[in-house]
Design an enzyme around this catalytic site. Structure first.
Site, PDB file in Angstrom:
ATOM      1  N   SER A   7      -2.455  -6.738  -1.519  1.00 33.61           N
ATOM      2  CA  SER A   7      -1.223  -7.061  -0.799  1.00 33.61           C
ATOM      3  C   SER A   7      -1.560  -7.872   0.440  1.00 33.61           C
ATOM      4  O   SER A   7      -2.245  -7.399   1.352  1.00 33.61           O
ATOM      5  CB  SER A   7      -0.493  -5.787  -0.386  1.00 33.61           C
ATOM      6  N   HIS A  32      -0.306  -9.974  -4.320  1.00 37.72           N
ATOM      7  CA  HIS A  32       0.949  -9.222  -4.141  1.00 37.72           C
ATOM      8  C   HIS A  32       1.560  -9.651  -2.811  1.00 37.72           C
ATOM      9  O   HIS A  32       0.923  -9.529  -1.756  1.00 37.72           O
ATOM     10  CB  HIS A  32       0.662  -7.720  -4.160  1.00 37.72           C
ATOM     11  N   ASP A  34       4.733  -9.341  -0.161  1.00 40.39           N
ATOM     12  CA  ASP A  34       5.815  -8.446   0.255  1.00 40.39           C
ATOM     13  C   ASP A  34       6.821  -9.178   1.139  1.00 40.39           C
ATOM     14  O   ASP A  34       6.527  -9.510   2.288  1.00 40.39           O
ATOM     15  CB  ASP A  34       5.234  -7.260   1.019  1.00 40.39           C
ATOM     16  N   MET A  36      10.227  -8.974   3.183  1.00 34.60           N
ATOM     17  CA  MET A  36      11.113  -7.968   3.808  1.00 34.60           C
ATOM     18  C   MET A  36      12.127  -8.659   4.711  1.00 34.60           C
ATOM     19  O   MET A  36      11.799  -9.625   5.404  1.00 34.60           O
ATOM     20  CB  MET A  36      10.277  -6.996   4.648  1.00 34.60           C
ATOM     21  N   HIS A  65       7.258  -9.167  -4.338  1.00 36.01           N
ATOM     22  CA  HIS A  65       8.005  -7.904  -4.210  1.00 36.01           C
ATOM     23  C   HIS A  65       9.103  -8.106  -3.170  1.00 36.01           C
ATOM     24  O   HIS A  65       8.827  -8.182  -1.979  1.00 36.01           O
ATOM     25  CB  HIS A  65       6.993  -6.813  -3.787  1.00 36.01           C
ATOM     26  N   MET A  67      11.879  -6.942  -0.907  1.00 37.39           N
ATOM     27  CA  MET A  67      12.494  -5.786  -0.248  1.00 37.39           C
ATOM     28  C   MET A  67      13.642  -6.336   0.588  1.00 37.39           C
ATOM     29  O   MET A  67      13.598  -6.363   1.821  1.00 37.39           O
ATOM     30  CB  MET A  67      11.452  -5.062   0.614  1.00 37.39           C
ATOM     31  N   MET A 136       7.102   2.762  -6.064  1.00 40.12           N
ATOM     32  CA  MET A 136       6.678   2.837  -4.660  1.00 40.12           C
ATOM     33  C   MET A 136       6.075   4.218  -4.426  1.00 40.12           C
ATOM     34  O   MET A 136       6.710   5.235  -4.685  1.00 40.12           O
ATOM     35  CB  MET A 136       7.866   2.645  -3.703  1.00 40.12           C
ATOM     36  N   ASP A 174       2.417   0.929  -5.876  1.00 40.77           N
ATOM     37  CA  ASP A 174       2.391   0.195  -4.611  1.00 40.77           C
ATOM     38  C   ASP A 174       2.512   1.154  -3.427  1.00 40.77           C
ATOM     39  O   ASP A 174       3.568   1.752  -3.221  1.00 40.77           O
ATOM     40  CB  ASP A 174       3.551  -0.814  -4.605  1.00 40.77           C
TER      41      ASP A 174
HETATM   42  C1  DX5 Z   1       4.972  -1.657   1.439  1.00 35.15           C
HETATM   43  C2  DX5 Z   1       4.518  -2.772   0.555  1.00 35.15           C
HETATM   44  C3  DX5 Z   1       3.156  -2.631   0.049  1.00 35.15           C
HETATM   45  C4  DX5 Z   1       2.091  -2.532   1.106  1.00 35.15           C
HETATM   46  C5  DX5 Z   1       0.999  -1.677   0.553  1.00 35.15           C
HETATM   47  O1  DX5 Z   1       6.333  -1.760   1.644  1.00 35.15           O
HETATM   48  O2  DX5 Z   1       5.365  -2.898  -0.565  1.00 35.15           O
HETATM   49  O3  DX5 Z   1       2.827  -3.657  -0.879  1.00 35.15           O
HETATM   50  O4  DX5 Z   1       1.582  -3.761   1.504  1.00 35.15           O
HETATM   51  O5  DX5 Z   1       0.091  -1.465   1.558  1.00 35.15           O
HETATM   52  P1  DX5 Z   1      -1.020  -0.328   1.482  1.00 35.15           P
HETATM   53  O6  DX5 Z   1      -1.847  -0.608   0.279  1.00 35.15           O
HETATM   54  O7  DX5 Z   1      -1.748  -0.513   2.772  1.00 35.15           O
HETATM   55  O8  DX5 Z   1      -0.282   0.996   1.391  1.00 35.15           O
HETATM   56 ZN    ZN Z   2       4.716  -4.314  -2.178  1.00 35.52          ZN
END
Ligand code: DX5
Ligand code: ZN
Length: 217
Positions: A7, A32, A34, A36, A65, A67, A136, A174
């Site tokens: 990620s 990956h 993220d 947000m 991903h 969010m 998640m 994740d």
């Molecule tokens: C959290 C993200 C994850 C995050 C995971 O909302 O969706 O992808 O980056 O991070 P770690 O592996 O540090 O828990």
């Molecule tokens: Zn993620």
């Protein structure tokens, strides 16, 4: 052999080009990413322009991903930016079936993400339309959180559902994935492991990716 998806949320954004090159040269399979919006989750990260820039240097698929609320407004934008797999949250999709169809019509694989409190059986009538189900294992919004143990039951349940209906979706985990729990997650049925802090918080991220990959061999 499992798919390892570091990620980039935990990467050093000042050195993003170097971090991408590190992943290119490593045993990692996917990036990956993220996204947000500060509304669906209490944090804001990056969007299409940054992903499009990263795409120019990356040589592995982009697992994006989302969010965000109303994700359907941006499917075309993420397709153009270079998403290969685009995942929406179940909790942010009033019309999940339509969302999956549109994502696929734009040439991407379609994923669905479940928050820790969302039961996997809610996907029973749509599983065969999904390319990837992401469970998640922390509350979405931040890297570096602790793995929620209940997720292991959800992995086993989802694997059984997949067998029963002959679906082919990959099962991705994740949040809170470490060198210590990776083996157990794969045994439960995970196909894809996302790892942020475990990779980028390591002294040697490349070696850590190799270790994660070796665990799944
Ligand atoms: C959290 C993200 C994850 C995050 C995971 O909302 O969706 O992808 O980056 O991070 P770690 O592996 O540090 O828990
Ligand atoms: Zn993620």
């Amino acid at each position: 052999m499992a798919i390892i998806a570091p990620s980039m949320l935990s990467a050093d954004f000042l050195r993003l080009g170097e971090e991408i090159e590190m992943i290119n040269k490593s045993d990692a399979d996917w990036f990956h990413l993220d996204v947000m919006d500060g509304r669906f989750v209490p944090n804001i990260t990056f969007g299409m322009p940054v992903i499009a820039a990263m795409k120019r240097a990356a040589r592995k698929p982009f697992d994006v991903h989302l969010m965000i609320l109303e994700p359907e407004k941006y499917f075309e934008g993420f397709a153009k930016a270079g998403a290969d797999i685009l995942s929406v949250h179940y909790e942010a999709s009033t019309h999940l079936h339509r969302n999956l169809q549109v994502i696929k019509s734009l040439g991407m694989k379609a994923g669905v993400v479940l928050n820790p409190h969302t039961p996997v059986n809610l996907l029973a009538d749509i599983l065969s339309d999904i390319d990837l189900v992401c469970l998640m294992s922390v509350n979405p919004g931040f890297g570096g959180q602790k793995f929620i143990d209940q997720t292991t039951h959800k992995i086993k349940q989802l694997k059984q559902m997949r067998n029963e209906c002959g679906a082919h979706c990959l099962i991705e985990i994740d949040g809170g994935v470490t060198l210590d729990n990776a083996k157990m997650l794969l045994k439960c049925g995970a196909d894809v492991l996302v790892a942020g802090n475990t990779v980028f918080g390591a002294v040697d991220p490349t070696a850590t990716i190799a270790q994660l990959k070796a665990i799944s061999a």
